[in-house]
Write an enzyme that holds these catalytic residues in place. Structure first.
Site, short mmCIF file in Angstrom:
data_model
loop_
_atom_site.label_atom_id
_atom_site.label_comp_id
_atom_site.label_asym_id
_atom_site.label_seq_id
_atom_site.Cartn_x
_atom_site.Cartn_y
_atom_site.Cartn_z
N HIS A 1 1.23 -0.98 0.23
CA HIS A 1 -0.19 -0.01 0.02
C HIS A 1 0.91 1.34 0.43
O HIS A 1 1.88 0.59 0.30
CB HIS A 1 -0.86 0.12 0.86
CG HIS A 1 -0.34 -0.16 2.88
ND1 HIS A 1 -0.17 -1.06 3.01
CD2 HIS A 1 0.06 0.82 3.77
CE1 HIS A 1 0.79 -1.49 4.40
NE2 HIS A 1 0.88 0.27 4.44
N CYS B 1 4.91 9.65 10.03
CA CYS B 1 4.86 8.87 8.64
C CYS B 1 3.58 9.34 8.59
O CYS B 1 2.66 9.36 9.65
CB CYS B 1 5.50 7.44 9.14
SG CYS B 1 7.41 7.49 9.19
N HIS C 1 -0.58 7.59 5.72
CA HIS C 1 -1.05 6.83 4.37
C HIS C 1 -2.04 7.88 4.08
O HIS C 1 -2.98 8.60 4.61
CB HIS C 1 -1.74 5.92 5.08
CG HIS C 1 -1.20 5.11 5.40
ND1 HIS C 1 -0.82 4.94 7.35
CD2 HIS C 1 -0.72 3.82 5.11
CE1 HIS C 1 0.32 4.11 7.38
NE2 HIS C 1 0.26 2.77 6.48
N GLU D 1 -0.62 14.74 14.38
CA GLU D 1 1.12 13.53 15.19
C GLU D 1 1.26 14.66 15.73
O GLU D 1 2.02 14.34 17.58
CB GLU D 1 1.75 13.26 14.33
CG GLU D 1 1.23 11.95 13.95
CD GLU D 1 2.41 11.11 13.07
OE1 GLU D 1 3.39 10.73 13.81
OE2 GLU D 1 2.33 10.28 12.53
N GLU E 1 5.41 -1.25 2.38
CA GLU E 1 4.92 -0.21 1.95
C GLU E 1 5.54 0.78 0.32
O GLU E 1 7.19 0.47 0.70
CB GLU E 1 4.75 1.24 2.50
CG GLU E 1 3.91 1.14 3.60
CD GLU E 1 3.83 1.49 4.89
OE1 GLU E 1 2.78 2.01 5.53
OE2 GLU E 1 4.76 2.26 5.40
#
Length: 188
Positions: A31, A66, A68, A86, A114
């Site tokens: 992904h 990090c 997505h 975050e 990933e």
């Protein structure tokens, strides 16, 4: 409904979406993700420790943030959203550094697999961490960031990324990479 990840084929073409929370396990599908390195005016890099209770790779020390990209979200938008979420920081001057970074790693039976473009962004403030995501953080000079590779608890993706990043020199010197090398599943 929850956060969705973008599933990829080996060429980086999107093949669908899946719920993030249910997708990270021993057979995690390939992904789309990203890694960011946040740099201040002095050239220091913010490194972070993932929260101890995270399901995937808890407590590891790694790059700044990090995440997505959501389906249809551009890479710069995803970085901006995730860093704000975050670390409570607004980013500027986002630079694409490693558009073709791909990795696979396993910890405690959970696999990450990933296509994870790497970016650098500039920040001007001190972080305010979200304790659900970030256990701790610290600013390090470039030598200190490189030393993290040899410390216990460094994330596997950070170690692999550093093999490429040290060749580029200090973070303030990293140049924009070719956007055409991003996976077809994401726009810059």
């Amino acid at each position: 409904m929850g956060e969705k990840i973008v599933l990829l084929d080996e060429a980086g073409q999107p093949t669908g979406t899946a719920p993030k929370a249910e997708s990270h396990h021993k057979n995690t599908p390939f992904h789309l993700a990203f890694s960011s390195y946040l740099v201040d005016a002095a050239g220091r890099v913010l490194i972070s420790q993932r929260a101890h209770h995270k399901a995937s790779f808890p407590s590891v020390w790694t790059n700044s943030a990090c995440g997505h990209p959501a389906p249809g979200e551009g890479l710069r938008e995803a970085v901006t959203r995730r860093v704000r979420s975050e670390l409570g920081l607004d980013v500027r001057d986002i630079t694409l550094v490693l558009p073709g970074f791909v990795y696979r790693a396993e910890m405690n039976g959970v696999v990450e697999h990933e296509w994870c473009p790497v970016v650098r962004a500039r920040v001007d403030e001190e972080p305010v961490r979200d304790p659900d995501e970030v256990e701790a953080f610290e600013w390090r000079d470039w030598q200190g960031v490189q030393a993290l590779v040899h410390e216990p608890g460094a994330s596997p993706w950070f170690i692999e990324q550093m093999e490429h990043l040290v060749k580029l020199g200090p973070p303030l010197e990293w140049e924009q990479a070719d956007e055409g090398l991003l996976p077809p599943a994401i726009r810059w």
